[in-house]
Design an enzyme around this catalytic site. Structure first.
Site, PDB file in Angstrom:
ATOM      1  N   GLU A 125       0.773  -1.273  -0.191  1.00  0.00           N
ATOM      2  CA  GLU A 125       0.260   0.018  -0.176  1.00  0.00           C
ATOM      3  C   GLU A 125       0.831   1.272  -0.048  1.00  0.00           C
ATOM      4  O   GLU A 125       0.410   2.007  -0.664  1.00  0.00           O
ATOM      5  CB  GLU A 125      -0.965   0.072   1.302  1.00  0.00           C
ATOM      6  CG  GLU A 125      -1.886  -1.273   1.262  1.00  0.00           C
ATOM      7  CD  GLU A 125      -1.486  -2.269   2.014  1.00  0.00           C
ATOM      8  OE1 GLU A 125      -0.173  -2.573   2.081  1.00  0.00           O
ATOM      9  OE2 GLU A 125      -2.225  -3.102   2.068  1.00  0.00           O
ATOM     10  N   HIS A 184     -24.831   9.026  21.426  1.00  0.00           N
ATOM     11  CA  HIS A 184     -25.878   8.952  20.491  1.00  0.00           C
ATOM     12  C   HIS A 184     -25.788   8.110  19.352  1.00  0.00           C
ATOM     13  O   HIS A 184     -26.385   8.527  18.109  1.00  0.00           O
ATOM     14  CB  HIS A 184     -26.072  10.641  20.033  1.00  0.00           C
ATOM     15  CG  HIS A 184     -26.086  11.608  21.117  1.00  0.00           C
ATOM     16  ND1 HIS A 184     -27.128  12.008  21.621  1.00  0.00           N
ATOM     17  CD2 HIS A 184     -25.144  12.097  21.853  1.00  0.00           C
ATOM     18  CE1 HIS A 184     -27.278  12.910  22.454  1.00  0.00           C
ATOM     19  NE2 HIS A 184     -25.966  13.005  22.813  1.00  0.00           N
ATOM     20  N   LYS A 230      -0.842 -11.043   2.898  1.00  0.00           N
ATOM     21  CA  LYS A 230       0.288 -10.343   1.865  1.00  0.00           C
ATOM     22  C   LYS A 230       0.644 -11.269   0.978  1.00  0.00           C
ATOM     23  O   LYS A 230       0.935 -10.973  -0.219  1.00  0.00           O
ATOM     24  CB  LYS A 230       1.579  -9.682   2.937  1.00  0.00           C
ATOM     25  CG  LYS A 230       1.320  -8.705   3.896  1.00  0.00           C
ATOM     26  CD  LYS A 230       2.492  -8.163   4.451  1.00  0.00           C
ATOM     27  CE  LYS A 230       2.462  -6.935   5.430  1.00  0.00           C
ATOM     28  NZ  LYS A 230       3.553  -6.480   6.077  1.00  0.00           N
ATOM     29  N   GLY A 265       6.133  -1.897  14.711  1.00  0.00           N
ATOM     30  CA  GLY A 265       5.583  -0.836  14.364  1.00  0.00           C
ATOM     31  C   GLY A 265       4.497  -0.085  15.059  1.00  0.00           C
ATOM     32  O   GLY A 265       4.642   1.095  15.141  1.00  0.00           O
ATOM     33  N   ARG A 266       3.969  -0.807  15.863  1.00  0.00           N
ATOM     34  CA  ARG A 266       2.822  -0.371  16.653  1.00  0.00           C
ATOM     35  C   ARG A 266       3.345   0.307  17.747  1.00  0.00           C
ATOM     36  O   ARG A 266       2.711   0.829  18.712  1.00  0.00           O
ATOM     37  CB  ARG A 266       1.667  -1.177  16.986  1.00  0.00           C
ATOM     38  CG  ARG A 266       2.331  -2.478  17.593  1.00  0.00           C
ATOM     39  CD  ARG A 266       1.152  -3.782  17.431  1.00  0.00           C
ATOM     40  NE  ARG A 266       1.777  -4.919  18.085  1.00  0.00           N
ATOM     41  CZ  ARG A 266       2.332  -5.789  17.049  1.00  0.00           C
ATOM     42  NH1 ARG A 266       2.547  -5.572  15.897  1.00  0.00           N
ATOM     43  NH2 ARG A 266       2.880  -6.841  17.523  1.00  0.00           N
ATOM     44  N   GLU A 270      -3.331  -6.279  17.408  1.00  0.00           N
ATOM     45  CA  GLU A 270      -1.788  -6.831  16.751  1.00  0.00           C
ATOM     46  C   GLU A 270      -1.187  -7.321  17.713  1.00  0.00           C
ATOM     47  O   GLU A 270      -0.518  -8.246  17.362  1.00  0.00           O
ATOM     48  CB  GLU A 270      -1.545  -5.511  15.829  1.00  0.00           C
ATOM     49  CG  GLU A 270      -0.555  -6.487  14.703  1.00  0.00           C
ATOM     50  CD  GLU A 270      -0.199  -5.390  13.842  1.00  0.00           C
ATOM     51  OE1 GLU A 270       0.509  -4.435  13.905  1.00  0.00           O
ATOM     52  OE2 GLU A 270      -0.857  -5.414  12.434  1.00  0.00           O
TER      53      GLU A 270
HETATM   54  O1  F6P Z   1      -0.014  -5.000   9.970  1.00  0.00           O
HETATM   55  C1  F6P Z   1       1.268  -5.444   9.729  1.00  0.00           C
HETATM   56  C2  F6P Z   1       2.344  -4.323   9.760  1.00  0.00           C
HETATM   57  O2  F6P Z   1       3.598  -4.963   9.576  1.00  0.00           O
HETATM   58  C3  F6P Z   1       2.189  -3.532  10.957  1.00  0.00           C
HETATM   59  O3  F6P Z   1       2.904  -4.090  12.189  1.00  0.00           O
HETATM   60  C4  F6P Z   1       3.006  -2.251  10.839  1.00  0.00           C
HETATM   61  O4  F6P Z   1       2.720  -1.243  11.553  1.00  0.00           O
HETATM   62  C5  F6P Z   1       2.477  -2.008   9.130  1.00  0.00           C
HETATM   63  O5  F6P Z   1       2.152  -3.497   8.637  1.00  0.00           O
HETATM   64  C6  F6P Z   1       3.291  -1.082   8.155  1.00  0.00           C
HETATM   65  O6  F6P Z   1       4.403  -2.145   8.083  1.00  0.00           O
HETATM   66  P1  F6P Z   1       5.840  -0.944   7.508  1.00  0.00           P
HETATM   67  O7  F6P Z   1       6.020   0.010   8.489  1.00  0.00           O
HETATM   68  O8  F6P Z   1       6.767  -2.147   7.383  1.00  0.00           O
HETATM   69  O9  F6P Z   1       5.496  -0.477   6.434  1.00  0.00           O
END
Ligand code: F6P
Length: 531
Positions: free
Chosen positions: A216, A388, A519, A271-272, A357
């Site tokens: 993406e 609401h 993926k 990532g999170r 996640e």
């Molecule tokens: O959802 C899977 C994931 O790897 C998340 O943990 C991460 O934040 C997101 O996709 C984006 O991944 P990247 O930072 O590698 O683009």
């Protein structure tokens, strides 16, 4: 082999099950005990947790803390801070705590990690200040006035949520010459709507991606490159408009990103959990480096509390235990987040990724299947709007839905009637927490309906529709005001709560194999080899 005890085999689990079945607790009774109410109001690092509307008494709390001991939760927390390979399926540490600096002189993760973190922090904060001061120039020397963050998941939600929360503090006024935008969704209209009205010569892009392979994100970046190209900025000369934030700096370099506009973080940052790293660059651009350092300091204050507070006063541990009690012994399988502060509009979405996640797992750290449920389904939105929309289900539905209310006592709004707004916002927060806890039984409903002027016959007819079961557990997290520091503390509170629950369940919160299948299927199906 990582040794651990199956949670359902601990002595505490048996005790908790017996307590839940032998004497169900009533909040209308529990809340009458002022000493109990006081004991369930905990303060730490500028936050207050009001857990008095949780369906627990001292015997339940004691058994919950025994459970935490038997699962060695705090021992594992010290392993986390020491950089142990807690991410057992990827053989990695999880050192997001190192990103916000250490509250002790000799950090448990070691000086090498601290050195790496401080160097990269200085690099990306310096760039943020340059951009805020109009020194980030495009191909033809024009000042970059708009920056578009391209990323998804943890490469979007953290900085986007924090920018929303903290830019709002200034009443939305741009506190620098730079406007920060976010796009994460590959739908072409998402990018098209962000780019509408922007001037290519004055627009910069940050590609945020730990792996630098996320489909993406790469799709969006390619389209943004084409947008610049169509405006007369040839691809091979666009580099000044582009910044990369990634753990794969070699890939960024191969794709032509300038080294001085490439910022990195490490594989031991999930990532999170990455908003504290260079992933926070768009936030630093929006609020400035000193505010970003306050954001880090807020998280550090919660780190110190988490490791030093005794169990009974430990906010993350308490929230983790109460959530697990609600889930396993009160049959609640979702958690609603209800912030009563406009700036926290995106906080539920951020916590959805953090909680689900991390702990949406069915396999223990030793590879055996779980026999207990793990992460709840986390959902929510601004509380006032929820009242609401879906609060009807919370009050009179058939599900037990615990609520985490989040309240901000002081507003930063400069509207003349801001205080009257605040009274509506906070008055409703408290009323909802109380109504969910206490409900209204048939006897009191009959009195109330007749007091409205209804005949006794009509009141009896409507009574079943107008009673509220109540006894619905909820907590309130209070912040004095929504600031970089308090937001950092709030995020760290939930990070450590998620960690504690993972330890209670004996699962790994730091991998996310569940997203990999999709993926690979995209690739297989595109190549025709898939199902
Ligand atoms: O959802 C899977 C994931 O790897 C998340 O943990 C991460 O934040 C997101 O996709 C984006 O991944 P990247 O930072 O590698 O683009």
């Amino acid at each position: 082999m990582t040794t651990f005890t199956r949670p359902e085999l601990t002595p505490a689990w048996q005790t908790l099950g017996r307590l839940a079945s032998q004497h169900p607790l009533s909040l209308s009774h529990l809340l009458a005990d002022s000493a109990r109410t006081q004991s369930l109001n905990l303060q730490a690092a500028g936050l207050q947790l009001d857990a008095s509307r949780q369906r627990v008494d001292q015997s339940v709390l004691h058994a919950l803390h025994q459970w935490a001991e038997q699962m060695q939760v705090m021992t594992r927390a010290r392993d986390l801070f020491a950089g142990e390979l807690v991410n057992v399926t990827e053989g990695r540490a999880a050192l997001h705590v190192a990103l916000r600096g250490s509250f002790v002189k000799n950090p448990p993760w070691g000086d090498k990690v601290s050195g790496l973190v401080e160097l990269e922090l200085d690099r990306f904060l310096s760039f943020a200040e340059r951009a805020r001061n109009g020194h980030w120039r495009g191909l033809d020397g024009q000042i970059i006035t708009d920056v578009v963050n391209i990323g998804i998941g943890g490469s979007d939600l953290g900085p986007r949520m924090a920018c929303q929360a903290l830019a709002v503090r200034d009443g939305g006024a741009a506190s620098s010459s730079l406007r920060v935008h976010f796009v994460s969704n590959p739908d072409p209209l998402a990018l098209q709507s962000v780019l509408a009205g922007l001037q290519p010569a004055r627009t910069g892009f940050i590609v945020q991606s730990k792996t630098f392979t996320t489909q993406e994100t790469l799709t969006l970046a390619a389209s943004a490159r084409r947008w610049l190209q169509d405006a007369g900025c040839p691809v091979e000369r666009q580099a000044p408009h582009w910044v990369a934030v990634t753990a794969k700096t070699d890939l960024a370099r191969q794709q032509g990103f300038m080294p001085e506009q490439t910022f990195s973080f490490w594989d031991w940052v999930g990532g999170r959990y990455s908003v504290w790293s260079a992933i926070g660059l768009p936030l630093a651009m929006a609020i400035g480096s000193s505010a970003f350092k306050a954001f880090l300091q807020g998280a550090r204050a919660m780190d110190e509390h988490f490791l030093s507070a005794d169990a009974q006063h430990n906010l993350p541990l308490t929230m983790a235990l109460l959530g697990a009690w609600n889930q396993h012994f009160l049959q609640a399988h979702t958690l609603n987040l209800a912030p009563y502060a406009y700036g926290l509009s995106l906080f539920p979405a951020f916590i959805q990724q953090l909680e689900m996640e991390s702990n949406g797992k069915r396999t223990h750290i030793d590879g055996s299947p779980v026999a207990v449920s793990t992460a709840p389904v986390v959902w929510g939105g601004l509380g006032s709007d929820g009242q609401h929309a879906y609060f009807q289900l919370l009050h009179q539905g058939t599900h037990t839905v615990p609520v985490d209310f989040i309240g901000v006592l002081q507003t930063d709004s400069s509207l003349p009637l801001a205080q009257s707004h605040q009274e509506v916002v906070l008055g409703n927060l408290l009323a909802q927490a109380q109504a969910l806890a206490l409900g209204r039984d048939a006897e009191r409903t009959l009195v109330a309906l007749q007091a409205e002027g209804m005949s006794e016959e009509e009141a009896r007819r409507l009574c079943p529709h107008r009673t509220y079961v109540g006894n619905s557990p909820n907590s309130i997290v209070w912040m004095d005001r929504l600031s970089p520091q308090s937001l950092g503390t709030l995020i760290a509170l939930y990070e450590h709560k998620v960690f504690c629950q993972a330890a209670l369940w004996g699962i790994n919160p730091y991998d996310q194999w569940g997203v990999e299948l999709g993926k690979t299927m995209v690739r297989d199906m595109a190549s025709g080899s898939g199902a």
